[in-house]
Design a protein around this motif. Structure first.
Motif, short mmCIF file in Angstrom:
data_model
loop_
_atom_site.label_atom_id
_atom_site.label_comp_id
_atom_site.label_asym_id
_atom_site.label_seq_id
_atom_site.Cartn_x
_atom_site.Cartn_y
_atom_site.Cartn_z
N ARG A 58 -5.04 4.55 -4.05
CA ARG A 58 -5.37 4.97 -2.69
C ARG A 58 -4.33 4.44 -1.70
O ARG A 58 -3.92 5.14 -0.78
N ALA A 59 -3.89 3.19 -1.90
CA ALA A 59 -2.87 2.61 -1.02
C ALA A 59 -1.56 3.37 -1.16
O ALA A 59 -0.86 3.61 -0.16
N ARG A 60 -1.20 3.76 -2.38
CA ARG A 60 0.02 4.51 -2.60
C ARG A 60 -0.03 5.86 -1.88
O ARG A 60 0.92 6.26 -1.21
N LEU A 61 -1.16 6.56 -1.99
CA LEU A 61 -1.30 7.85 -1.32
C LEU A 61 -1.28 7.70 0.20
O LEU A 61 -0.64 8.49 0.90
N THR A 62 -1.94 6.67 0.71
CA THR A 62 -1.97 6.44 2.16
C THR A 62 -0.58 6.08 2.66
O THR A 62 -0.15 6.56 3.72
N ALA A 63 0.13 5.23 1.94
CA ALA A 63 1.48 4.84 2.35
C ALA A 63 2.42 6.04 2.35
O ALA A 63 3.25 6.20 3.26
N LYS A 64 2.28 6.91 1.37
CA LYS A 64 3.11 8.11 1.32
C LYS A 64 2.83 9.01 2.52
O LYS A 64 3.75 9.51 3.16
N GLU A 65 1.54 9.17 2.83
CA GLU A 65 1.15 10.00 3.96
C GLU A 65 1.70 9.44 5.27
O GLU A 65 2.27 10.17 6.09
N ILE A 66 1.55 8.14 5.46
CA ILE A 66 2.02 7.50 6.69
C ILE A 66 3.54 7.55 6.77
O ILE A 66 4.11 7.80 7.84
N ALA A 67 4.23 7.33 5.66
CA ALA A 67 5.70 7.38 5.66
C ALA A 67 6.20 8.77 6.04
O ALA A 67 7.18 8.90 6.78
N GLU A 68 5.53 9.79 5.53
CA GLU A 68 5.93 11.16 5.89
C GLU A 68 5.75 11.40 7.39
O GLU A 68 6.62 11.96 8.05
N ASN A 69 4.61 10.95 7.92
CA ASN A 69 4.36 11.12 9.35
C ASN A 69 5.36 10.35 10.21
O ASN A 69 5.86 10.85 11.21
#
Length: 151
Positions: free
Chosen positions: A88-99
């Motif tokens: 979940r942290a990996r997916l959230t970090a990816k989402e935030i990095a893209e934004n």
């Protein structure tokens, strides 16, 4: 068909119950002489009885196995929770990095686009009138340097 199976298994369970009752009705789970010895003592209580006939050892063994089972379940549970949290942290970090990358790119474009447009407009204006001289090129570069557009 279904009702016949239900009746068959019901009869089978009833027959199994009678069979077990027939086998175990005369079985002594505790040796009667040992039970008589324990009851003849002055301090005959449940704990003393359990210790003497060996039931306390059985309970201790069952509790130990249960404790081991709970311990193993806890270890596997912690590993599973950790793996899910990491995913979940990996997916959230990816989402935030893209934004963040999109926002940073937009800010950079908004900051640098006017200077690029001014620089190109000046160069088109200067060079559209013919071949520029070295002094005109130097003047253009100094104008761009003054505005901070020569990057």
């Amino acid at each position: 068909m279904r009702n016949s199976w239900i009746a068959f298994f019901l009869a089978l369970h009833i027959a199994t119950g009678f069979f077990l009752w027939g086998i175990l009705r005369d079985f002594h789970f505790v040796d009667p002489s040992l039970l008589a010895d324990v009851n003849s003592e002055e301090k005959a209580n449940v704990l003393n009885l359990a210790v003497q006939i060996g039931r306390l050892d059985f309970v201790s063994a069952i509790l130990a196995m249960f404790g081991i089972l709970v311990g193993l379940a806890a270890i596997f549970g912690i590993v599973e929770v950790r793996n899910r949290a990491e995913e979940r942290a990996r997916l959230t970090a990816k989402e935030i990095a893209e934004n963040v990358a999109i926002i940073a790119a937009r800010e950079e474009v908004q900051r640098s686009l006017p200077s690029i447009v001014r620089r190109e407009a000046l160069s088109v204006k200067m060079f559209s009138e013919g071949e520029p001289s070295d002094s005109e090129i130097n003047d253009l570069m100094s104008k761009l340097d003054k505005n901070g557009d020569n990057k």
